[in-house]
Design an enzyme around this catalytic site. Sequence first.
Site, short mmCIF file in Angstrom:
data_model
loop_
_atom_site.label_atom_id
_atom_site.label_comp_id
_atom_site.label_asym_id
_atom_site.label_seq_id
_atom_site.Cartn_x
_atom_site.Cartn_y
_atom_site.Cartn_z
N TYR A 2 0.86 -1.19 0.00
CA TYR A 2 0.00 0.00 0.00
C TYR A 2 0.89 1.23 0.00
O TYR A 2 1.59 1.49 0.98
CB TYR A 2 -0.92 -0.04 1.22
CG TYR A 2 -1.83 1.15 1.43
CD1 TYR A 2 -2.11 2.06 0.41
CD2 TYR A 2 -2.43 1.35 2.66
CE1 TYR A 2 -2.96 3.13 0.62
CE2 TYR A 2 -3.29 2.42 2.88
CZ TYR A 2 -3.54 3.31 1.85
OH TYR A 2 -4.38 4.38 2.07
N LYS A 47 -1.78 -1.40 -3.84
CA LYS A 47 -2.80 -0.35 -3.77
C LYS A 47 -2.03 0.96 -3.92
O LYS A 47 -1.26 1.35 -3.06
CB LYS A 47 -3.54 -0.38 -2.43
CG LYS A 47 -4.51 0.80 -2.27
CD LYS A 47 -5.13 0.86 -0.89
CE LYS A 47 -6.02 2.10 -0.75
NZ LYS A 47 -6.61 2.22 0.62
#
Length: 294
Positions: A136, A164
């Site tokens: 992320y 992400k």
Amino acid sequence: MVQSHFKGVIPALVTPFRDGEVDEKAFVALVERQIAGGVHGLVPVGTTGETSTLSHEEHRRVVELCVKTTAGRVPVIAGAGSNSTDEAIELARHAKTVGADACLVVTPYYNRPSQEGMYQHYKAINDAVELPIFVYNVPGRTGVDISNDTLERLAKLPNIVGIKDATGDLTRISFQRLMCGPEWVMLSGDDPTALGYMAHGGHGVISVTSNVAPDACSAFMNACMQGEWEKGLYWQDRLVRLHKALFLDSSPAPTKFAMAQLGLCTEDVRLPITACAEGVRPAILEAMREAGLR
């Protein structure tokens, strides 16, 4: 293929509170509403889930409750981020133990490691836990920005399956697609730019707005996945003001305000986040009306 399992609109779930405690009844109802709205997965205890102000016990309980409620209907990607590698491993192990399908691990924040430090952080988690792991990257929050070169190295590890990307920089995705290989899963972490992200070869979005409008967000993402760009643009135009309105104050306060208007949960957030400022509430309500929610 991993991409066939992790794709589409995947809400970053809020954690509802009532009287200072996690409101488990409301959380279960939120999960059911998202699944009924057609989402393709769920992310509990991420940034939007206020993981930084949950106790370890609460964090684990929310993951367990999400997995139990979902009951295999959609994949669960459990938040497992920490700026301590040992703690991230512990959270990832718990996610695997309770049956999560993957974990989402934010780049270490505050201590601001080098690119080599970030590589070793994720490699240690990869080596310790046999569970799909998503990197992320959200430099606006963490103060560090993982490079495409580091991602290329990480993509060679068996359990690091994708990213992400909450940078909003659409140039990155083409390089990641070329550098990390065809199995690399690319999920946007930025609702407003998700249309462009998908056009560049992305596979989905981990969405804040879906907390408020799961049906519309699912329709948008289904159009994108099917290459129906005109339809995707229709939903983009309908949702874009809501995407922006949900960040007019510190997240997730605006999202919880919007959800409270729909009777889904209280507005309660935990300090140091405070309730959505009065001055931005009219803009949120107008954006909700434009999205067909009021």
